[in-house]
Design a protein around this motif. Structure first.
Motif, PDB file in Angstrom:
ATOM      1  N   SER A 123     -19.895 -37.137  -2.844  1.00 27.68           N
ATOM      2  CA  SER A 123     -19.968 -37.011  -1.443  1.00 27.68           C
ATOM      3  C   SER A 123     -18.662 -37.537  -0.661  1.00 27.68           C
ATOM      4  CB  SER A 123     -21.226 -38.213  -1.044  1.00 27.68           C
ATOM      5  OG  SER A 123     -22.146 -37.917  -2.063  1.00 27.68           O
ATOM      6  N   HIS A 128     -22.408 -33.654   0.757  1.00 29.76           N
ATOM      7  CA  HIS A 128     -23.129 -34.155  -0.534  1.00 29.76           C
ATOM      8  C   HIS A 128     -23.454 -33.223  -1.414  1.00 29.76           C
ATOM      9  CE1 HIS A 128     -25.320 -36.898  -2.780  1.00 29.76           C
ATOM     10  NE2 HIS A 128     -26.538 -36.482  -2.481  1.00 29.76           N
ATOM     11  N   ARG A 356     -27.970 -38.318   1.492  1.00 33.50           N
ATOM     12  CA  ARG A 356     -27.788 -38.444   0.073  1.00 33.50           C
ATOM     13  C   ARG A 356     -28.886 -38.365  -0.908  1.00 33.50           C
ATOM     14  NH1 ARG A 356     -23.185 -37.613   2.491  1.00 33.50           N
ATOM     15  NH2 ARG A 356     -21.530 -39.211   2.309  1.00 33.50           N
ATOM     16  N   GLY A 367     -26.772 -43.218  -2.888  1.00 33.06           N
ATOM     17  CA  GLY A 367     -25.528 -42.874  -1.881  1.00 33.06           C
ATOM     18  C   GLY A 367     -24.624 -44.286  -1.656  1.00 33.06           C
TER      19      GLY A 367
END
Length: 390
Positions: A123, A128, A356, A367
């Motif tokens: 990410s 992502h 995420r 995330g």
């Protein structure tokens, strides 16, 4: 073997792993939430159970524990590229025993009693990217080299892999060394290629969670065996959308195994790993529900810069969601207040980017987060957040 047969077998394997390993998919996640996340509350008769007073011995514990039903090796990292832009990544190798030890077939080229799944994600900013793989093995298969099995974990030298995704001891390291590892995983081709090759160097000791490695997960006493290496210094390269960048930063490895991780009334968890700028580390989690009063179960570990650890009990930790974000059709908490008065912690934890969501067979949120002092809003650190069952 014909290409069509190979593809058919692979599709069957993927379906079997997705249903057996975690018992749900994106479509039936809502139903699963009412009875526990991803089938991790299922009965585990015939398997070994995680219990207190099971001394952990290293380096043996870095290997797989096939007599337990579920297990994972899990790495997250908070990195920066040479322009100072944050990069987050995850790599996880999951193992699922298909049957108790007493029911396993004799090893043959087609017999498998262990299923494997690996996730990787990278990410940066709004980007992502996620990939997933599946494999199988037999618990009694020879693991002298990775070529002997599609997936597995070797001790000497350490090597965890699924196909060519792998976490392994550096070639120049001692055969039993777990302090110098290389992590490699790539997916896609050309402009869509993403992944990483990273060198991990441990700058502190392993940390056992809970009661000398037994981490209780519910008020009824069930739990997992659980340790971490939270002191990784990481250097290497990441590739995002076909562009390769040099990165460096901090990483965290978890290794956990159990046979019945959740109580049937627990719907999922919120798990935090935090690197504070003063050198302290913090692992904290809550499992939602799981008692007659539907109370959450919380636990954690406070880690000094030298690696000394203090277990944290439910009453030591207060977790309060402060804001939610709409992600993949769900409202997911992406800002939290975490209070641990016994160690002087009152912090806000926030995900700079809400997108995420892990679009894997079993979907979840994972995330990077940033940490600020609650009163002064002073930046205090960074880390990772995993949320399941939403």
């Amino acid at each position: 073997m014909s290409l069509r047969l190979r593809l058919t077998l692979r599709l069957l394997l993927i379906a079997t792993v997705a249903l057996t390993l975690f018992g749900c998919s994106e479509e039936n996640q809502t139903e699963t939430n009412s009875t526990g996340f991803a089938g991790l509350e299922q009965d585990a008769d015939g398997f070994r159970h995680a219990e207190p007073n099971q001394p952990l011995s290293f380096p043996q514990e870095h290997a797989a524990h096939p007599d337990y039903r579920i297990e994972w090796w899990y790495i997250t990292a908070n990195l920066e590229d040479t322009a100072g832009e944050p990069v987050g990544l995850q790599w996880t190798l999951f193992r699922q025993a298909l049957m108790p030890p007493s029911e396993r077939p004799a090893p043959t080229p087609w017999a498998a009693d262990q299923l494997w799944m690996a996730h990787m994600a990278i990410s940066q900013g709004k980007q992502h990217q996620v990939a997933e793989r599946f494999g199988r093995s037999h618990s009694q298969a020879s693991l002298n080299t990775p070529q002997d099995s599609q997936a597995g974990v070797m001790i000497s030298p350490f090597h965890a892999w699924l196909d060519d995704w792998q976490l392994k001891a550096n070639e120049e390291a001692d055969s039993s060394d777990f302090n110098h590892l290389t992590l490699t995983a790539y997916s896609g081709e050309g402009a869509s290629r993403f992944g990483y090759r990273l060198e991990l160097t441990a700058e502190g000791p392993l940390v056992l969670h809970g009661e000398e490695g037994f981490s209780q997960k519910a008020a009824n006493g069930q739990g997992s065996m659980y340790y971490s290496q939270p002191f990784w210094q990481i250097n290497g390269e990441v590739t995002i959308n076909g562009e390769t960048k040099t990165v460096s930063g901090r990483g965290w490895l978890d290794h956990e195994w159990s046979s019945q991780l959740l109580d049937a009334r627990q719907s999922g968890w919120d798990w935090f790993s935090i690197h504070l700028n003063d050198g302290h580390k913090l692992m904290a989690f809550q499992l939602r529900g799981g008692s007659a009063q539907n109370a959450d179960y919380r636990s954690g570990t406070w880690i000094t810069p030298q690696g000394d650890s203090t277990p944290l009990a439910t009453n030591d930790i207060t977790l309060t969601p402060l804001a939610t974000s709409a992600v993949a059709g769900r409202n997911v908490p992406t800002q939290w207040r975490l209070e641990i008065p016994s160690v002087g912690i009152d912090i806000n934890i926030e995900a700079p980017h809400a997108n995420r969501w892990m679009t894997t067979s079993v979907p979840y949120w994972e995330g990077e987060v940033v940490v600020n002092d609650r009163a002064s809003v002073e930046p205090l650190g960074e880390g990772y957040l995993e949320m399941t069952g939403y």
